[in-house]
Structure formats: structure tokens, C-alpha cells
Design a protein around this motif. Structure first.
Motif, PDB file in Angstrom:
ATOM      1  N   VAL A   1     -15.244   0.860  -8.114  1.00  0.00           N
ATOM      2  CA  VAL A   1     -15.927  -0.293  -7.502  1.00  0.00           C
ATOM      3  C   VAL A   1     -17.238   0.178  -6.873  1.00  0.00           C
ATOM      4  CG1 VAL A   1     -15.747  -2.133  -5.797  1.00  0.00           C
ATOM      5  CG2 VAL A   1     -13.709  -1.380  -7.047  1.00  0.00           C
TER       6      VAL A   1
ATOM      7  N   PRO B   1       0.851  -1.200   0.000  1.00  0.00           N
ATOM      8  CA  PRO B   1       0.000   0.000   0.000  1.00  0.00           C
ATOM      9  C   PRO B   1       0.880   1.241   0.000  1.00  0.00           C
ATOM     10  CG  PRO B   1       0.100  -0.970   2.200  1.00  0.00           C
ATOM     11  CD  PRO B   1       0.857  -1.889   1.291  1.00  0.00           C
TER      12      PRO B   1
ATOM     13  N   LYS C   1      -6.696   1.454 -12.774  1.00  0.00           N
ATOM     14  CA  LYS C   1      -7.488   2.288 -11.864  1.00  0.00           C
ATOM     15  C   LYS C   1      -8.952   1.930 -12.130  1.00  0.00           C
ATOM     16  CE  LYS C   1      -7.990   7.225 -10.772  1.00  0.00           C
ATOM     17  NZ  LYS C   1      -7.602   8.574 -11.230  1.00  0.00           N
TER      18      LYS C   1
ATOM     19  N   TYR D   1      -0.579  -1.230 -14.107  1.00  0.00           N
ATOM     20  CA  TYR D   1      -1.474  -0.634 -13.116  1.00  0.00           C
ATOM     21  C   TYR D   1      -2.831  -0.317 -13.735  1.00  0.00           C
ATOM     22  CZ  TYR D   1       2.682  -0.061 -10.248  1.00  0.00           C
ATOM     23  OH  TYR D   1       3.806  -0.297  -9.512  1.00  0.00           O
TER      24      TYR D   1
ATOM     25  N   LYS E   1     -16.225   3.711  -5.082  1.00  0.00           N
ATOM     26  CA  LYS E   1     -14.892   4.193  -4.702  1.00  0.00           C
ATOM     27  C   LYS E   1     -13.860   3.760  -5.756  1.00  0.00           C
ATOM     28  CE  LYS E   1     -13.414   0.202  -1.946  1.00  0.00           C
ATOM     29  NZ  LYS E   1     -12.838  -0.264  -0.675  1.00  0.00           N
ATOM     30  N   ILE E   2     -12.763   4.501  -5.770  1.00  0.00           N
ATOM     31  CA  ILE E   2     -11.674   4.179  -6.707  1.00  0.00           C
ATOM     32  C   ILE E   2     -10.687   3.235  -6.030  1.00  0.00           C
ATOM     33  CG2 ILE E   2      -9.668   5.140  -7.917  1.00  0.00           C
ATOM     34  CD1 ILE E   2     -11.296   7.670  -8.398  1.00  0.00           C
ATOM     35  N   GLU E   3     -10.287   2.183  -6.754  1.00  0.00           N
ATOM     36  CA  GLU E   3      -9.250   1.277  -6.267  1.00  0.00           C
ATOM     37  C   GLU E   3      -8.155   1.153  -7.329  1.00  0.00           C
ATOM     38  OE1 GLU E   3     -10.507  -2.536  -4.941  1.00  0.00           O
ATOM     39  OE2 GLU E   3     -11.609  -1.744  -3.203  1.00  0.00           O
ATOM     40  N   TYR E   4      -6.953   0.827  -6.864  1.00  0.00           N
ATOM     41  CA  TYR E   4      -5.803   0.667  -7.764  1.00  0.00           C
ATOM     42  C   TYR E   4      -5.362  -0.791  -7.741  1.00  0.00           C
ATOM     43  CZ  TYR E   4      -5.609   5.746  -7.527  1.00  0.00           C
ATOM     44  OH  TYR E   4      -5.921   7.078  -7.602  1.00  0.00           O
ATOM     45  N   LEU E   5      -5.260  -1.378  -8.911  1.00  0.00           N
ATOM     46  CA  LEU E   5      -4.839  -2.771  -9.027  1.00  0.00           C
ATOM     47  C   LEU E   5      -3.438  -2.845  -9.620  1.00  0.00           C
ATOM     48  CD1 LEU E   5      -8.012  -4.538 -10.475  1.00  0.00           C
ATOM     49  CD2 LEU E   5      -7.362  -4.264  -8.087  1.00  0.00           C
TER      50      LEU E   5
ATOM     51  N   ARG F   1      -3.092   6.151  -1.155  1.00  0.00           N
ATOM     52  CA  ARG F   1      -4.426   5.583  -1.397  1.00  0.00           C
ATOM     53  C   ARG F   1      -4.400   4.425  -2.380  1.00  0.00           C
ATOM     54  NH1 ARG F   1      -8.183   8.431  -3.848  1.00  0.00           N
ATOM     55  NH2 ARG F   1      -6.727   9.810  -4.936  1.00  0.00           N
ATOM     56  N   ARG F   2      -3.232   4.128  -2.907  1.00  0.00           N
ATOM     57  CA  ARG F   2      -3.162   3.090  -3.947  1.00  0.00           C
ATOM     58  C   ARG F   2      -2.223   1.970  -3.555  1.00  0.00           C
ATOM     59  NH1 ARG F   2       0.769   5.840  -8.438  1.00  0.00           N
ATOM     60  NH2 ARG F   2       1.886   7.215  -7.025  1.00  0.00           N
ATOM     61  N   LYS F   3      -2.208   0.971  -4.418  1.00  0.00           N
ATOM     62  CA  LYS F   3      -1.269  -0.140  -4.262  1.00  0.00           C
ATOM     63  C   LYS F   3      -0.243  -0.047  -5.387  1.00  0.00           C
ATOM     64  CE  LYS F   3      -5.108  -2.959  -2.658  1.00  0.00           C
ATOM     65  NZ  LYS F   3      -6.073  -3.997  -3.082  1.00  0.00           N
TER      66      LYS F   3
END
Length: 798
Positions: free
Chosen positions: A114, A38, A111, A109, A155-159, A41-43
Motif C-alpha cells: 500500500v 489481528p 499480501k 489471503y 507498507k505491506i498489509e494482509y487481507l 503484523r497480519r490479519k
């Protein structure tokens, strides 16, 4: 336990170690592991560069999330090397770590948006799946997304995705004893031919199982439905199995134990290298051998000595075009112990070869520049063939030189480095003169044949064959004579395309690239004008774009035009062309060289990629179409590059029993680089060029650093360059020399204007820290649309 991690964010603020707690369930974390952590706010992806039991951080550390690979892709040595290199070449450490891996292993990456409620999940925006925000561009959708986030409905998630994929194939395992299969076979009706064929194969070749499904189908001529039926009956067990993609499948697979008898000079060189291998000395040898003197055999014998010591060997070659021939020789000698790494491989092949090396399944690695980072352990020998080649220097970030990296790895592994060349770089030869390298000389050809006779053809006075003023009558007559004898010819012209530029005879307009300060080159085979810097293409004009006149001409020459002229002058000759345009497809290098080696062509025409390393016994004539192309470059080492190229290409002639001849066409026959290349007089050239370098305060008498400032706005680039110069002038003093800022010789590339400052120094203790300050300031400059690059010991100053 605490993991020290370098995160995949190339910036001044993140160019340091971050600490993460290692959860108990992650037992496979090691130095060199790729991990997901982490970060804000992202991974993001990162590399573990150290592990400790304690931390000085007083707060609560975040947990490390995922370990990506089963085996850490980088060794502890490479992790330590990245830190040393980052300091030496003014690069962020993460950039170097990423450069050490095949491109397919770099993180991908994504974005995503979800949904947070069941109601929103059914929204047409999501269609049951998270929304990939990289694919959203229309304003209406963006407004909807912002509203959902504001209302806490999404919400926004980062993969972080791993692009590297293993190749899986279907294999079939046996489930019963041989006797049980014999009993089953006895009960199968005679009309069930496919089933009986399969069972017969299992009984007869019981010990060859498990077998690949594709192998069973091709051997027995049965379909996959038969195998599925056998699986349902419990005769076979299907399993997905990983296999390596094999880039060496087209090469001879049987290792050859035959050994070429070395002459006395080769033996002396080998004994010196062999002693250092056995005594584990971090020693550097400069193997200076004339073309055809058998340097490759010395390398191969030295590699054999290394393997006998149960150590590994790394061998670099400068061009992909050299790799097929070199790999063939190494493969014949060492069999399946060989792995290959170069940009001509597919992404999957590179990934698999990398893993073979990392797992210790290959003891010999052959490759181009980036192979210097091969994750070999226990290295006993590093060889750099054609060490003078500029392709060993990376021209963009990170700007490392493979030779410098080799010397660092040599110290870590306590192993010798062998730098081989017929025309060593002046810097290497100067180090040998001072005793920093040990000089080993091979002064005669391995087959006892003499060097080819070299003739200079003065293009100012000679008559030309045809109407293009490219091929002189003496050269064409010599080509005809060799072809009549069933011998082969190599022709060099270090310029691709058909014509260098378009000129309007009415108004003087030259068609230029809209993105670069360079004229467009005519490529007749594709019917386009092309920029060799940015790749811009446009149709060939029939009228002048400026004044609409039809009086336009295409001037200059390239390999395409020479090929067309040769086909007119020699209609019965079979010609192969080898340049960037003909070798774009995978395997094209090997295909062209194999065709020429099998005498399926009379003439091999190409750019500098054909000038070195190639060994064809039937080549008795080498022709250089224009020896002056490199001489005209505004660079301090243009004479050295010209001498190297001419000497190297001349060495392709007469390498076997037949006598060789070389014909060099030039407008400057009195130039010392060309005159000394005619006699293959490296010693004479070294002495002359060293005088020129001394008078001009250039390497190897001075160290150099090139600082380049680029911007879309020319004034901004120039202004920033002058700011940097003033900073340098305040801190640095004579005998340090600061040249510039000046526009680059090609002032604009890809819509960026280039301004350069050259620092020349002998000893300047303040410079290193000052350059790091400039590197740190570059990030702030980037916000103003400026890019600043630092190149230590540049190969080109243009």
C-alpha cells in the motif's frame, strides 16, 4: 466480552485458544462464528470457540475486527467435536475446523503493498491500486519494493478475503394495487404489445409477484428492455435477490407418500431402531443384510420415524456414484426436505446446501464422508450405508473415520447410529458379537427371490475369446445370451486405463513415473502414459527410451482395453464405461447411470464404483474380469476387501423378477475369500478371517497406529523413522508390537520417500501421550524437509 478464537495458522505454537476483546458494535459474535482478527503484523481468519466475560490475561487484549457470516457456520456441537477429534486423531484443531466447512468457505489471503504518500500513489508500480505481492516475481521489482518499504513510502498489509459468494438474481416487485395496474393498462396503445403483455400478466397473476426477471421474460416472450422501461415508469421495482443453487433440480421433486410393505425381518429391525429414536438412545445398530434384502427401505422408514419426532436425519453413502440413486429414493420420499453434500457438486452448490442445512431448511442430509460434519441440529438418526467401505476413512490430514465421528455425534444428540452392510467390517461385527453394537439381521431378499448362482472360472485352464486374455469364452457366451434376451450385464474390473505398464522386450526396461516409484499406465483414449498417484503424463513411446529398440509391449489390462475387446467381440452391443476417467465432469455419474437404467446400453463396465448400491431390475448377469486384483495387495485386509467387493458386485444381479447369474474369473479359485464369496457366505468368511487376524495380531484383536515419515531424501526419511522407533521402544513394552521402519510398498510418491512404523497394541497407556510428543516434534522435523504423519486405526498399511 471476550472471544476465545482458534486462528487459521496450523502450527504447534498456535494450536491453542487466543483471546480477543469484542467491540460493542459487533453484536453478532457467537460460538461458531468465523471472524477476522489481528495476529502479529497480519490479519487472519479464525473461529470463535467460546465467549466469556472475563480473562486472566493482564495486558490489553486486541479487538476482534470482523464477523464474516450472518449466521455462524458451525454449531456449538461441531466446535466441541473439533476439540475431541484433534486429541483423538493427532491433528491441529484449525485443520479439523476447516475440514468441517465447504472448501469455498476457507479464507483466501492476499499480501498487498500500500502506498503511503500521494506522490508514490502515482508511481507506475501501483497504477492507482495497491500492488498484489503474490503476483510479483521479477528481481528488479522486488528491489524497488524493498526500497519503498525502507524509506517508509509504502507498507505491506494482509487481507483476508471470503471466497464464498451468494448467487444473486434480479427480481421485480410490484409498486401499485391491481386496480391501478388495470387503469394503466386501459391507457396503453394497442400497438405497444410487450407493455400490454406485461401489464396483463401483472393484473391476472398479481399474487405471483415478485417474480424473477428471467421468468417474466421467458413466460411472456419479452426482452429485458421492456422491464427496464417498466421500472423507469414506476410500474415495477427491481431488486437483487439471493437464490439457492439447486443440485437436485434433475431429480423428481414431488414427495411420494407411498410406502413399501416391509417383511417380518425388516419390521423387526425397524422396530428396534424406532424404539431408540423415540427414547432418544445413543445406541449403535449393525444392520447386516444380504444384497437385495431391503436395507434401504429400513433406512427410509427409520428416517420417517425420525421426522415424525420433529428431529433431523443424516445418511452417508460411500461413493459419489451411489449418491444419484440413493438421493432419488430419498428425494421421492421426503421432497424438498432433502439436502445433498458430496464432492460431485460445484463449489457454489455445496455452499448453498451447507447454508440450507445450517438455517434449518433441510431435515434430511444425504452425502459422502465429509457430510458427517453437516451442521444439523437436533439429529435423531445417523445412517452409514455400506459401513465396511474404506472410503469413510480420510487418507490425508485430518485422518478421521466418518463412523467414529458418527458415534461421537450420536452421544451428543442422544440418537441411534445404524451401520448397514451385506459384508460388515470385521471390527464392527466383532463389536456386535461382544454386545457393544446391537446386531440386526436380514437373511432373505425383500422380493423373496433367491441369491444369484455364482460360477468360478479358472483362468489357468479356460480358453479365451479374442486375443487379449481378458475375457473367457464362457463369459462372452453368457453375455451374448443375455443381450439376445434384451437383458443387461454389469462387468467389473478394478483397474482403469488400457495397459498397466510398458515393457521393452530387448532390455527389460519398464517406463516409470519420474516422481513416483510406480510404472506409468497407458491411457489409449488420451494417447498418454499416466501416473495414477501424482497425475504425471507423457506421450506414448514408440521406442524404448533406454535402448531405442522398437520391441516394446504394453502389458496388463484395464477397463479401456476390456471395452475395446468387447466392442470387437460384440459389435452390436452398446457399452458404457464407468471409472475415474469417464466421470470427471460434473453430473457424469448420474448421466451414465440414467442411461443404463433407461436401457440405452447393454453392458455397464466399470471399476469398484459400480460394485455396490446400484439397483437395476434388468441386470441378470454380473461378470468379474479378474477377482485377484485386491488379493495381491500387501495389506492385512486384502482378503476382506476381495470378499467384500465380490459379494457386493454379485448382489447387483437378479434383483427383480428375472433370475440372476454371476461369473467370477480368477487365477486363485481355491482362495478362501473367493470360494466363500462364491456362496456369499459371510459367516464362514468372518470365522476364517478372524482366525487369520488372531494369528497375525491384527485388528480387531489389536489396535493399530501407523507412523509415516516422508522426505525428498530417502536416507533422511529412514534415519528419522529409526529415531522415532527408538523413542517408542524406550517407552513401550510387550505385548505391544512395533514393526518397521520399512519403506512403503510404493516407496516414492510425488518425489517423497515413504518409511513406515506400525504399532500394534491391546492396552498401552503411554502411547497416546507419546504420539502427541511425536506430533509436536514433527514441526521441527519439517524445517529439515521431513513430514511425519500419524494415522490411528489405518484402513491401509502399505
Amino acid at each position: 466480552m471476550i472471544a476465545q478464537v482458534i486462528v487459521d495458522v496450523a502450527a504447534k505454537q498456535t494450536d491453542r485458544v487466543f483471546e480477543y476483546h469484542i467491540p460493542k458494535e459487533l453484536t453478532d459474535v457467537a460460538v461458531g462464528s468465523r471472524v477476522v482478527v489481528p495476529f502479529g503484523r497480519r490479519k487472519v481468519q479464525g473461529f470463535v470457540v467460546g465467549i466469556s466475560e472475563t480473562t486472566s490475561y493482564t495486558g490489553k487484549l486486541k479487538d476482534l475486527l470482523v464477523v464474516i457470516d450472518e449466521l455462524p457456520p458451525l454449531t456449538p456441537e461441531l466446535i466441541a467435536l473439533s476439540k475431541t477429534l484433534a486429541d483423538k486423531i493427532f491433528s491441529y484443531r484449525i485443520t479439523i475446523l476447516q475440514s468441517m466447512l465447504p472448501r469455498v468457505m476457507k479464507a483466501n489471503y492476499r499480501k498487498i503493498l500500500v502506498p503511503l504518500t500521494d506522490e508514490i500513489k502515482e508511481n507506475t508500480l501501483f497504477k492507482g491500486e495497491p500492488l498484489d505481492l503474490n503476483e510479483v516475481s521479477d528481481l528488479e521489482t522486488i528491489i524497488k519494493i524493498k526500497k519503498l518499504i525502507k524509506n517508509n513510502q509504502a507498507k505491506i498489509e494482509y487481507l483476508v478475503e471470503n471466497k464464498a459468494k451468494k448467487k444473486q438474481v434480479t427480481a421485480y416487485l410490484l409498486t401499485k394495487t391491481r386496480t391501478e395496474y388495470q387503469d394503466i393498462l386501459g391507457g396503453i396503445r394497442t400497438t405497444a404489445k410487450n407493455q400490454r403483455a406485461l401489464l396483463n400478466n401483472i393484473v391476472e397473476k398479481y399474487n405471483e409477484y415478485p417474480k424473477l426477471g428471467s421468468t417474466i421474460e421467458s413466460e411472456l416472450g419479452i426482452s429485458s428492455s421492456t422491464l427496464r422501461a417498466a421500472e423507469k415508469k414506476g410500474w415495477l421495482l427491481k431488486k437483487e435477490q439471493e437464490i439457492y443453487r439447486n443440485p437436485l433440480k434433475d431429480f423428481e421433486s414431488n414427495a411420494s407418500k407411498h410406502s413399501v410393505r416391509l417383511n417380518s425381518e425388516q419390521l423387526d429391525a425397524l422396530n428396534s431402531i424406532g424404539t431408540s429414536i423415540e427414547e432418544k438412545e445413543a445406541k449403535t445398530f449393525l444392520l447386516e443384510g444380504i444384497t437385495g434384502s431391503g436395507k434401504t427401505e429400513v433406512y427410509l422408514h427409520a428416517i420417517s420415524t425420525t421426522l415424525e419426532q420433529n428431529r433431523n436425519a443424516l445418511m452417508l453413502v460411500p461413493e459419489i456414484s451411489l449418491t444419484p440413486q440413493m438421493v432419488k429414493q430419498v428425494k421421492e420420499r421426503f421432497g424438498d426436505n432433502v439436502a445433498v453434500l458430496h464432492s460431485g457438486l460445484s463449489e457454489g452448490e455445496k455452499y448453498d446446501e451447507w447454508r440450507r442445512i445450517r438455517r434449518g431448511e433441510a431435515q434430511v442430509v444425504v452425502g459422502a464422508r465429509s457430510a458427517i460434519f453437516a451442521p444439523l441440529k437436533n439429529i435423531g438418526l445417523i445412517v452409514i450405508d455400506e459401513e465396511h467401505e474404506s472410503s469413510y476413512k480420510q487418507n490425508d490430514t485430518p485422518r478421521y473415520h466418518a463412523r467414529d465421528v458418527a458415534l461421537l455425534r450420536s452421544k451428543f444428540h442422544n440418537c441411534p447410529v445404524v451401520l448397514g452392510s451385506a459384508t460388515p467390517s470385521l471390527s464392527s461385527r466383532a463389536r456386535a458379537q461382544k454386545g457393544r453394537y446391537e446386531l440386526l439381521r436380514l437373511t432373505k431378499r425383500a422380493n423373496q427371490r433367491s441369491l444369484p448362482k455364482v460360477d468360478l472360472i479358472d483362468l489357468k485352464t479356460v480358453e479365451f475369446a479374442g486375443g487379449q486374455f481378458d475375457l473367457s469364452i464362457p463369459l462372452v457366451d453368457a453375455i451374448k445370451e443375455k443381450i439376445a434376451k434384451k437383458e443387461q450385464v454389469i462387468l467389473l474390473l478394478n483397474r482403469r486405463g488400457f495397459a498397466s505398464f510398458m515393457l521393452c522386450r530387448n532390455c527389460g526396461f519398464v517406463l516409470k513415473c519420474p516422481n513416483c516409484d510406480i510404472s506409468l499406465t497407458l491411457h489409449k483414449d488420451t494417447g498418454q502414459m499416466q501416473c495414477h498417484y501424482c497425475g504425471h503424463k507423457e506421450p506414448i513411446p514408440r521406442k524404448c527410451p533406454h535402448c531405442q529398440s522398437e520391441k516394446i509391449r504394453f502389458l496388463g489390462t484395464g477397463t479401456q482395453k476390456v471395452q475395446e475387446e468387447l466392442e470387437t467381440l460384440l459389435p452390436d452391443a452398446k457399452i458404457l464405461r464407468m471409472d475415474v476417467d469417464t466421470t470427471r465432469r460434473k453430473g457424469s455419474y448420474k448421466k451414465i447411470l440414467d442411461s443404463f437404467g433407461n436401457h440405452q446400453a447393454d453392458i455397464l463396465l466399470g471399476t469398484q464404483m459400480i460394485a455396490k448400491g446400484l439397483d437395476f431390475p434388468n441386470v441378470t448377469l454380473v461378470g468379474v474380469i479378474n477377482a485377484d486384483t485386491a488379493l495381491s495387495l500387501p495389506d492385512f485386509n486384502s482378503s476382506e476387501k476381495t470378499f467384500d467387493l465380490l459379494t457386493q458386485v454379485a448382489g447387483r444381479a437378479g434383483r427383480a423378477e428375472k433370475t440372476g447369474r454371476v461369473m467370477i474369473q480368477t487365477y486363485n479359485p481355491e482362495n478362501y475369500a473367493i470360494k466363500l464369496a462364491q456362496n456369499q457366505d459371510y459367516e464362514g468368511f468372518y470365522q476364517k478371517e478372524m482366525q487369520v487376524r488372531f494369528q497375525g495380531n491384527y485388528p480387531p484383536f489389536f489396535y493399530t497406529t501407523l507412523i509415516t515419515v516422508t522426505s525428498k531424501n530417502e536416507q533422511s526419511a529412514a534415519k528419522e523413522a529409526f529415531v522415532i522407533k527408538r523413542k517408542l521402544m524406550r517407552e513401550l513394552h510387550a505385548p505391544t508390537i512395533i514393526l518397521g521402519p520399512t519403506p512403503s510398498s510404493v516407496a516414492k510418491i510425488k518425489n517423497q520417500y515413504y518409511y513406515q512404523i506400525l504399532v500394534k497394541y491391546k492396552y498401552e497407556p503411554k502411547l497416546h501421550e507419546l504420539l502427541h510428543q511425536i506430533q509436536d516434534d514433527a514441526q521441527l522435523a519439517q524445517k529439515r524437509g521431513l513430514n511425519i504423519y500419524i494415522d490411528n486405526e489405518p484402513e491401509r498399511i502399505m
